[in-house]
Design a protein around this motif. Structure first.
Motif, PDB file in Angstrom:
ATOM      1  N   ASN A   1      -7.043  -5.786  12.088  1.00  0.00           N
ATOM      2  CA  ASN A   1      -6.177  -6.373  11.066  1.00  0.00           C
ATOM      3  C   ASN A   1      -5.794  -5.414   9.949  1.00  0.00           C
ATOM      4  OD1 ASN A   1      -5.933  -8.953  12.187  1.00  0.00           O
ATOM      5  ND2 ASN A   1      -7.814  -9.678  11.239  1.00  0.00           N
ATOM      6  N   TRP A   2      -6.526  -4.291   9.821  1.00  0.00           N
ATOM      7  CA  TRP A   2      -6.277  -3.378   8.701  1.00  0.00           C
ATOM      8  C   TRP A   2      -6.077  -1.944   9.165  1.00  0.00           C
ATOM      9  CZ3 TRP A   2      -5.555  -5.253   3.852  1.00  0.00           C
ATOM     10  CH2 TRP A   2      -5.914  -6.593   3.649  1.00  0.00           C
ATOM     11  N   ASN A   3      -5.549  -1.768  10.382  1.00  0.00           N
ATOM     12  CA  ASN A   3      -5.365  -0.412  10.897  1.00  0.00           C
ATOM     13  C   ASN A   3      -4.074   0.247  10.433  1.00  0.00           C
ATOM     14  OD1 ASN A   3      -3.483  -1.763  12.422  1.00  0.00           O
ATOM     15  ND2 ASN A   3      -4.438  -1.341  14.407  1.00  0.00           N
ATOM     16  N   ASP A   4      -3.193  -0.517   9.780  1.00  0.00           N
ATOM     17  CA  ASP A   4      -1.973   0.074   9.242  1.00  0.00           C
ATOM     18  C   ASP A   4      -2.314   0.814   7.942  1.00  0.00           C
ATOM     19  OD1 ASP A   4       0.447  -0.539   7.081  1.00  0.00           O
ATOM     20  OD2 ASP A   4       1.140   0.122   9.050  1.00  0.00           O
ATOM     21  N   PRO A   5      -2.078   2.137   7.872  1.00  0.00           N
ATOM     22  CA  PRO A   5      -2.491   2.920   6.698  1.00  0.00           C
ATOM     23  C   PRO A   5      -1.907   2.412   5.388  1.00  0.00           C
ATOM     24  CG  PRO A   5      -1.872   4.366   8.513  1.00  0.00           C
ATOM     25  CD  PRO A   5      -1.479   2.975   8.921  1.00  0.00           C
ATOM     26  N   HIS A   6      -0.634   1.981   5.395  1.00  0.00           N
ATOM     27  CA  HIS A   6      -0.019   1.492   4.158  1.00  0.00           C
ATOM     28  C   HIS A   6      -0.686   0.199   3.710  1.00  0.00           C
ATOM     29  CE1 HIS A   6       2.940   0.503   1.121  1.00  0.00           C
ATOM     30  NE2 HIS A   6       3.100  -0.695   1.687  1.00  0.00           N
ATOM     31  N   LYS A   7      -0.890  -0.716   4.640  1.00  0.00           N
ATOM     32  CA  LYS A   7      -1.548  -1.981   4.308  1.00  0.00           C
ATOM     33  C   LYS A   7      -2.962  -1.726   3.792  1.00  0.00           C
ATOM     34  CE  LYS A   7      -3.158  -6.308   6.405  1.00  0.00           C
ATOM     35  NZ  LYS A   7      -3.245  -7.118   7.641  1.00  0.00           N
ATOM     36  N   ALA A   8      -3.679  -0.821   4.463  1.00  0.00           N
ATOM     37  CA  ALA A   8      -5.050  -0.521   4.052  1.00  0.00           C
ATOM     38  C   ALA A   8      -5.085   0.106   2.659  1.00  0.00           C
ATOM     39  CB  ALA A   8      -5.708   0.408   5.070  1.00  0.00           C
ATOM     40  N   LYS A   9      -4.125   0.995   2.367  1.00  0.00           N
ATOM     41  CA  LYS A   9      -4.110   1.670   1.064  1.00  0.00           C
ATOM     42  C   LYS A   9      -3.906   0.679  -0.076  1.00  0.00           C
ATOM     43  CE  LYS A   9      -2.032   5.440  -1.573  1.00  0.00           C
ATOM     44  NZ  LYS A   9      -1.992   4.664  -2.809  1.00  0.00           N
ATOM     45  N   VAL A  10      -3.037  -0.315   0.137  1.00  0.00           N
ATOM     46  CA  VAL A  10      -2.802  -1.323  -0.898  1.00  0.00           C
ATOM     47  C   VAL A  10      -4.103  -2.030  -1.248  1.00  0.00           C
ATOM     48  CG1 VAL A  10      -1.626  -3.492  -1.417  1.00  0.00           C
ATOM     49  CG2 VAL A  10      -0.383  -1.637  -0.284  1.00  0.00           C
ATOM     50  N   MET A  11      -4.889  -2.345  -0.245  1.00  0.00           N
ATOM     51  CA  MET A  11      -6.166  -3.014  -0.471  1.00  0.00           C
ATOM     52  C   MET A  11      -7.206  -2.062  -1.057  1.00  0.00           C
ATOM     53  SD  MET A  11      -7.976  -5.642  -0.464  1.00  0.00           S
ATOM     54  CE  MET A  11      -8.420  -6.970   0.606  1.00  0.00           C
TER      55      MET A  11
END
Length: 224
Positions: free
Chosen positions: A170-180
């Motif tokens: 669920n969090w393998n997208d680097p952009h999505k992960a960076k936001v979190m």
């Protein structure tokens, strides 16, 4: 730290993967007799090979009748960890009935049902025990696309994103992960052992003055 759990009998749901599997391994190593509940027989088979003596119990907790039948004769349980959960991520305007029903059945209804079954046994035996629910930081602060998951949030642990297979997917997208990650002061997601260590503490007598509490395991996310 010696937790004094040896000789007790624990039931762990969602035991096939991730946090649940690591928790079963830790409890087994601590001398606890463990009933491992999972809906995936292959996961239970491999877990029993790793931890001989663990009692496997294969049931889909979304099925009320099957759960009642499977756990009705499980025997005395001293420690319960309601760990099973699903995360079906959908934007608010796109949440489906199927996703809501599945999330509700597993993340909330099964917690109540399994806790009822175990608590009845504790009361009938007049025996003390401990119940820990694995929740999420999302039960206290909403996250994008977690509409149903956030709504369905004894003691509970509230982890941030944990690097289980589900968390990685669920969090393998680097952009999505960076936001979190930018919202987590420690700058990292949780590892499974961070959550397992907290659960072990809550199960033990070391936490005897901790009840009705939620314990964040979130790297400071909720403190900011």
């Amino acid at each position: 730290m010696e937790l004094g759990l040896a000789g007790r009998r624990a039931l762990v749901t969602g035991a096939g993967k991730g946090i649940g599997r690591s928790l079963v391994q830790a409890l087994h190593a601590a001398g606890v007799r463990v009933v491992a509940v999972s809906r995936t027989q292959a996961d239970l088979d491999s877990l029993v090979r790793e931890c001989p003596g663990v009692e496997p119990l294969c049931v889909d907790l979304a099925d009320w009748e099957a759960t009642e039948h499977a756990l009705g004769s499980v025997g005395p349980v001293d420690l319960l960890v309601n760990n099973a959960g699903v995360a079906l991520l959908q934007p608010f305007l796109e949440v489906t009935k199927e996703a809501f029903d599945t999330s509700f059945d597993v993340n909330l209804r099964a917690v109540i049902q399994v806790s009822q079954i175990v608590a009845r046994g504790m009361i009938a035996r007049g025996a003390p025990g401990a119940i820990v629910n694995v929740s999420s930081q999302a039960s206290q602060r909403a996250l994008t696309n977690h509409t149903v998951y956030c709504d369905l949030a004894m003691n509970a642990v509230n982890p941030t994103v944990v690097m289980t297979p589900m968390g990685q997917a669920n969090w393998n997208d680097p952009h999505k992960a960076k936001v979190m990650l930018d919202r987590i002061p420690l700058g990292k997601f949780a590892e499974v052992e961070n959550v397992v260590d907290t659960i072990l503490f809550l199960l033990s007598d070391r936490s005897s003055m901790t009840t009705g509490s939620t314990v964040p395991v979130d790297g400071g996310f909720l403190a900011t």
